[in-house]
Structures are given as C-alpha cells and as structure tokens.
Design a protein around this motif. Structure first.
Motif, PDB file in Angstrom:
ATOM      1  N   SER A 114     -12.712   5.179  -4.439  1.00 16.67           N
ATOM      2  CA  SER A 114     -12.578   4.648  -3.073  1.00 16.67           C
ATOM      3  C   SER A 114     -13.736   5.118  -2.192  1.00 16.67           C
ATOM      4  O   SER A 114     -14.268   4.332  -1.394  1.00 16.67           O
ATOM      5  N   ASP A 115     -14.147   6.390  -2.344  1.00 18.08           N
ATOM      6  CA  ASP A 115     -15.277   6.879  -1.544  1.00 18.08           C
ATOM      7  C   ASP A 115     -16.550   6.108  -1.877  1.00 18.08           C
ATOM      8  O   ASP A 115     -17.322   5.720  -0.979  1.00 18.08           O
ATOM      9  N   PHE A 116     -16.795   5.874  -3.166  1.00 21.14           N
ATOM     10  CA  PHE A 116     -17.999   5.146  -3.568  1.00 21.14           C
ATOM     11  C   PHE A 116     -17.981   3.725  -3.001  1.00 21.14           C
ATOM     12  O   PHE A 116     -18.985   3.253  -2.441  1.00 21.14           O
ATOM     13  N   LEU A 117     -16.857   3.051  -3.127  1.00 16.88           N
ATOM     14  CA  LEU A 117     -16.777   1.663  -2.665  1.00 16.88           C
ATOM     15  C   LEU A 117     -16.885   1.558  -1.145  1.00 16.88           C
ATOM     16  O   LEU A 117     -17.514   0.631  -0.620  1.00 16.88           O
ATOM     17  N   GLU A 118     -16.322   2.508  -0.445  1.00 13.88           N
ATOM     18  CA  GLU A 118     -16.443   2.509   1.010  1.00 13.88           C
ATOM     19  C   GLU A 118     -17.890   2.731   1.441  1.00 13.88           C
ATOM     20  O   GLU A 118     -18.364   2.130   2.415  1.00 13.88           O
ATOM     21  N   ARG A 119     -18.599   3.620   0.711  1.00 13.03           N
ATOM     22  CA  ARG A 119     -20.017   3.823   1.033  1.00 13.03           C
ATOM     23  C   ARG A 119     -20.828   2.549   0.780  1.00 13.03           C
ATOM     24  O   ARG A 119     -21.837   2.309   1.437  1.00 13.03           O
ATOM     25  N   GLU A 120     -20.369   1.746  -0.177  1.00 11.72           N
ATOM     26  CA  GLU A 120     -21.036   0.472  -0.459  1.00 11.72           C
ATOM     27  C   GLU A 120     -20.692  -0.597   0.581  1.00 11.72           C
ATOM     28  O   GLU A 120     -21.250  -1.692   0.552  1.00 11.72           O
ATOM     29  N   GLY A 121     -19.754  -0.276   1.479  1.00 13.04           N
ATOM     30  CA  GLY A 121     -19.426  -1.214   2.555  1.00 13.04           C
ATOM     31  C   GLY A 121     -18.165  -2.013   2.368  1.00 13.04           C
ATOM     32  O   GLY A 121     -17.897  -2.950   3.133  1.00 13.04           O
ATOM     33  N   TYR A 122     -17.360  -1.668   1.379  1.00 13.59           N
ATOM     34  CA  TYR A 122     -16.134  -2.425   1.117  1.00 13.59           C
ATOM     35  C   TYR A 122     -14.938  -1.747   1.771  1.00 13.59           C
ATOM     36  O   TYR A 122     -14.874  -0.517   1.888  1.00 13.59           O
ATOM     37  N   ALA A 123     -13.969  -2.552   2.182  1.00 11.93           N
ATOM     38  CA  ALA A 123     -12.685  -2.012   2.646  1.00 11.93           C
ATOM     39  C   ALA A 123     -11.832  -1.719   1.420  1.00 11.93           C
ATOM     40  O   ALA A 123     -11.764  -2.530   0.492  1.00 11.93           O
ATOM     41  N   VAL A 124     -11.190  -0.545   1.402  1.00 11.59           N
ATOM     42  CA  VAL A 124     -10.489  -0.093   0.195  1.00 11.59           C
ATOM     43  C   VAL A 124      -9.087   0.387   0.543  1.00 11.59           C
ATOM     44  O   VAL A 124      -8.874   1.070   1.547  1.00 11.59           O
ATOM     45  N   ALA A 125      -8.104  -0.004  -0.288  1.00 10.47           N
ATOM     46  CA  ALA A 125      -6.749   0.545  -0.236  1.00 10.47           C
ATOM     47  C   ALA A 125      -6.482   1.231  -1.565  1.00 10.47           C
ATOM     48  O   ALA A 125      -7.080   0.875  -2.594  1.00 10.47           O
ATOM     49  N   VAL A 126      -5.584   2.217  -1.558  1.00  7.32           N
ATOM     50  CA  VAL A 126      -5.322   3.014  -2.764  1.00  7.32           C
ATOM     51  C   VAL A 126      -3.823   3.063  -3.033  1.00  7.32           C
ATOM     52  O   VAL A 126      -3.012   3.205  -2.108  1.00  7.32           O
ATOM     53  N   ALA A 127      -3.454   2.927  -4.314  1.00  7.95           N
ATOM     54  CA  ALA A 127      -2.069   3.131  -4.760  1.00  7.95           C
ATOM     55  C   ALA A 127      -2.108   4.017  -6.000  1.00  7.95           C
ATOM     56  O   ALA A 127      -3.009   3.890  -6.838  1.00  7.95           O
ATOM     57  N   HIS A 128      -1.109   4.921  -6.125  1.00  6.34           N
ATOM     58  CA  HIS A 128      -1.094   5.855  -7.251  1.00  6.34           C
ATOM     59  C   HIS A 128      -0.059   5.488  -8.302  1.00  6.34           C
ATOM     60  O   HIS A 128       0.020   6.168  -9.338  1.00  6.34           O
ATOM     61  N   THR A 129       0.712   4.435  -8.063  1.00  5.06           N
ATOM     62  CA  THR A 129       1.674   3.967  -9.062  1.00  5.06           C
ATOM     63  C   THR A 129       1.550   2.459  -9.196  1.00  5.06           C
ATOM     64  O   THR A 129       1.077   1.761  -8.291  1.00  5.06           O
ATOM     65  N   GLY A 130       2.011   1.969 -10.341  1.00  8.51           N
ATOM     66  CA  GLY A 130       1.989   0.526 -10.543  1.00  8.51           C
ATOM     67  C   GLY A 130       2.903  -0.209  -9.576  1.00  8.51           C
ATOM     68  O   GLY A 130       2.563  -1.294  -9.089  1.00  8.51           O
ATOM     69  N   ALA A 131       4.054   0.380  -9.266  1.00  5.97           N
ATOM     70  CA  ALA A 131       4.995  -0.264  -8.348  1.00  5.97           C
ATOM     71  C   ALA A 131       4.385  -0.408  -6.955  1.00  5.97           C
ATOM     72  O   ALA A 131       4.485  -1.477  -6.329  1.00  5.97           O
ATOM     73  N   ASP A 132       3.753   0.675  -6.478  1.00  2.91           N
ATOM     74  CA  ASP A 132       3.103   0.597  -5.165  1.00  2.91           C
ATOM     75  C   ASP A 132       1.952  -0.407  -5.177  1.00  2.91           C
ATOM     76  O   ASP A 132       1.741  -1.148  -4.209  1.00  2.91           O
ATOM     77  N   GLY A 133       1.204  -0.414  -6.271  1.00  2.00           N
ATOM     78  CA  GLY A 133       0.096  -1.354  -6.354  1.00  2.00           C
ATOM     79  C   GLY A 133       0.566  -2.803  -6.336  1.00  2.00           C
ATOM     80  O   GLY A 133       0.002  -3.641  -5.616  1.00  2.00           O
ATOM     81  N   LEU A 134       1.633  -3.112  -7.088  1.00  4.02           N
ATOM     82  CA  LEU A 134       2.149  -4.477  -7.127  1.00  4.02           C
ATOM     83  C   LEU A 134       2.709  -4.887  -5.768  1.00  4.02           C
ATOM     84  O   LEU A 134       2.549  -6.032  -5.329  1.00  4.02           O
ATOM     85  N   ARG A 135       3.352  -3.915  -5.092  1.00 10.32           N
ATOM     86  CA  ARG A 135       3.881  -4.215  -3.749  1.00 10.32           C
ATOM     87  C   ARG A 135       2.742  -4.575  -2.798  1.00 10.32           C
ATOM     88  O   ARG A 135       2.841  -5.555  -2.043  1.00 10.32           O
ATOM     89  N   LEU A 136       1.649  -3.818  -2.825  1.00 11.08           N
ATOM     90  CA  LEU A 136       0.507  -4.113  -1.951  1.00 11.08           C
ATOM     91  C   LEU A 136      -0.128  -5.461  -2.297  1.00 11.08           C
ATOM     92  O   LEU A 136      -0.527  -6.222  -1.411  1.00 11.08           O
ATOM     93  N   ILE A 137      -0.225  -5.759  -3.586  1.00  8.88           N
ATOM     94  CA  ILE A 137      -0.819  -7.039  -4.005  1.00  8.88           C
ATOM     95  C   ILE A 137       0.006  -8.205  -3.475  1.00  8.88           C
ATOM     96  O   ILE A 137      -0.546  -9.235  -3.046  1.00  8.88           O
ATOM     97  N   ARG A 138       1.328  -8.067  -3.496  1.00 11.79           N
ATOM     98  CA  ARG A 138       2.194  -9.146  -3.018  1.00 11.79           C
ATOM     99  C   ARG A 138       2.211  -9.249  -1.500  1.00 11.79           C
ATOM    100  O   ARG A 138       2.421 -10.332  -0.954  1.00 11.79           O
TER     101      ARG A 138
END
Length: 347
Positions: A23-47
């Motif tokens: 996330s730090d690398f991608l933010e330095r490249e200028g991208y907006a980044v969100a982070v999830a540490h579990t598959g359930a949280d990640g799927l919830r954010l995607i939806r």
C-alpha cells in the motif's frame, strides 16, 4: 495523481507488514489504496465499492482465494486481479490464468515489476473507458443522423404542415426515448402558443392538450426560450416554478423538454416533449444535437410559409387576370392598376 473511487486499488493480504509494504508503494506511485486482511473483508469492500484493481494474497486464513477470484469476476464491472503469493503452485497459476488475472507475482514482491503491471492495467482500463465513451458518442450521432434523415424524408413527402409536424414529433419521441411530443406555434394575435400537432398523446389528455394554449409571458421559460433561444428542461415538472401553467398540472408528468422553433431568425413556437414517469436531464452535447434537428424543422417551416405565400399570390394573380378579362371597357388607368397589382404579387 488525482483518482476517483473507481480508480482505487484494494490490497487483500493477511500479513499486515506485506500489506503495508504494497500500500505504501502504490500510494507513492499516486494510487488510492484500501487494505483488507481477510478474504471476507476484501469481498465486502469489493461489493460495496468500485475498484480498478485487486492485489490478492493466495494464503488467506478464512477464504479460498480461488473462490474469492470467482466471486469477484461475477460482479458488474469487476476489477482486475493481480495474484500475489509466497508459494507458487501449478494449480494456483492455472487458476490465475483461467480467471484472466492481470498478473502473477511471487513474494518478496519485485516492486518495479509490480509498478509496471499496475501501470499497464490502468492504461488498459483508460483505453476501455475511452472506447466506451467514443462508442456512446458515435451511437448518439448515429441516432441523431437517423432522426435527421427521417425528418428530411418527412418534410419532403408532404406539404401538409400539421401532418409533417406530427411526424416530426414522432421522430423526436423515438430519438429521445420520450413518451409524448407536441408542437406549439405562436398566435400573433394573442401572443400565446397554440397547440398545432402532437404524437402519442394518451386518450384521457387529448382534449386538454389539443385545446389549451400556453401564455408565453406568464411562464418562467419565456426568457431563455424566446429571447435567448435556449432549450428549457426539467426532470421534476410538478415542483418546477417555471412550469406553473394549469396545463402542466392537468396532466402530471415527471420530465419535460421545450425546444425553440426558429424561422428566419425569429422564434415562432416550440416542441414540448414529455416523459410521464422517467427523470430525464440533458447534457450540453445532447442539446447541441437537438439544435440541428430544430434547425432542419425551421427550414421546413420557412419553405412551407413561402409556399403558402406563393400559393396566395398565385390565386390573387389569377383573380386579377380574370377581372381584367371580364371588364373589357375598363379605363386605361384601371387596367394599369390591375397590371401593377398583378406584377407585385407575381414578384
């Protein structure tokens, strides 16, 4: 680089240190980044949100990553996926290929390689958006061209002004996906807009729409429509203070569009187009396209006026010639007067 929500990247990784590194690398490249540490949280954010890209760790504690990939690609406008793993296997590589993943990266992550893959993903998505926009613009232009061709065929196939205007109303309804259209022409004596022709008017409103004129100066659209010659539209006619005439209240409808009709640099009337239940608004591009349609209608009305004037003059000319033939004893002065009038009307 400013990015909208649809341009954000989601990092799904059970390892907080690895997720932070990415996330730090991608933010330095200028991208907006969100982070999830579990598959359930990640799927919830995607939806819940729109992402351009997901960086997915294959070793998630709660969800089989290949199942998460399959769920992700099923959603509308799915993000692209880059698989990140510390243990490459043939099965995971095959799954990544089968689900058209944008990349397959081993840990520790080569950040330069990751940056190149992410940049290609964004270039591809920008190109896809540009292609979609161009396709939409071409479709709009095609629809406009088809409407112009249909209107041209209409006005060249009849000299009946009311029938031609009714057919033009039909083409406007088809072009705009509207429900009903009517055309009003200005009555110079009363200063009102008199109903002249219409298309697809519900039976219960036919009498009202066919007999009720609009008083121009009492309406809030007088200045933009008549003086500034701009279209006027509302996607909430009932609550719009510009549409206060009882006629608008007598047939409740959600959206309306008024288009000025201009003949020889003078506004002589307008089209009123109705959407009974749909909210409809217009971009400047759409309104410019409708200007072309109205210009063509204006040319037709101008020519129809000239034709009617020529017909009247021809009739008067025939009457004068008949009078001249029937009065052989008419004085020379009277004959000259008759010939002068005939010359004026035949000019």
């Amino acid at each position: 680089m400013e990015m909208g929500e649809q341009d954000a990247i989601l990092v799904i990784d059970h390892d907080p240190a690895a997720a932070l590194l990415l996330s730090d690398f991608l933010e330095r490249e200028g991208y907006a980044v969100a982070v999830a540490h579990t598959g359930a949280d990640g799927l919830r954010l995607i939806r819940q949100s729109a992402f351009a890209l997901v960086l997915l760790d294959l070793e998630l504690p709660d969800v089989e990553s290949t199942c998460l990939i399959r769920e992700t690609v099923r959603i509308e406008a799915p993000p692209e996926i880059i698989v990140v793993t510390a243990r490459a296997t043939l099965d995971s590589a095959i799954a990544a290929v089968e689900n058209r993943s944008a990349g397959y990266i081993l840990k520790p992550v080569d950040l330069a390689r990751l940056g190149g893959i992410v940049a290609r993903v964004y270039d591809r998505r920008r190109l896809a958006r540009d292609n979609a926009r161009l396709h939409a613009e071409l479709s709009e232009r095609l629809a406009e061209s088809e409407a112009l061709a249909a209107i041209s065929a209409t006005v060249s196939s009849t000299l009946d002004v009311r029938e031609a205007l009714r057919r033009i109303c039909r083409e406007l309804v088809r072009l705009l996906g509207a429900d009903t259209a009517a055309v009003y022409l200005q009555d110079l004596g009363s200063g009102r807009l008199a109903p002249t022709a219409a298309y697809h008017v519900p039976r219960e409103y036919l009498d009202t729409l066919s007999t009720t004129p609009l008083p121009l100066k009492e309406q809030g659209f007088f200045l933009p429509l008549w003086r500034e010659r701009r279209p006027v539209f509302s996607d909430d006619v009932t609550a719009d203070p510009r549409f206060t005439h009882p006629m608008f209240r007598s047939f409740p409808h959600q959206s309306g569009l008024l288009l000025p009709l201009i003949v020889e640099d003078e506004v002589i009337g307008g089209f009123y187009i109705v959407w009974w239940t749909a909210r409809r608004s217009f971009s400047d591009h759409e309104l410019r396209g409708l200007d072309h349609v109205c210009e063509q209608v204006g040319f037709f009305l101008r020519n129809a006026r000239r034709y009617e004037q020529a017909e009247r003059n021809q009739h008067r000319l025939e009457v004068l010639h008949d009078v001249s033939r029937r009065l052989p004893t008419t004085s020379t002065r009277s004959r000259r007067k008759v010939r002068g009038l005939a010359s004026t009307w035949s000019a």
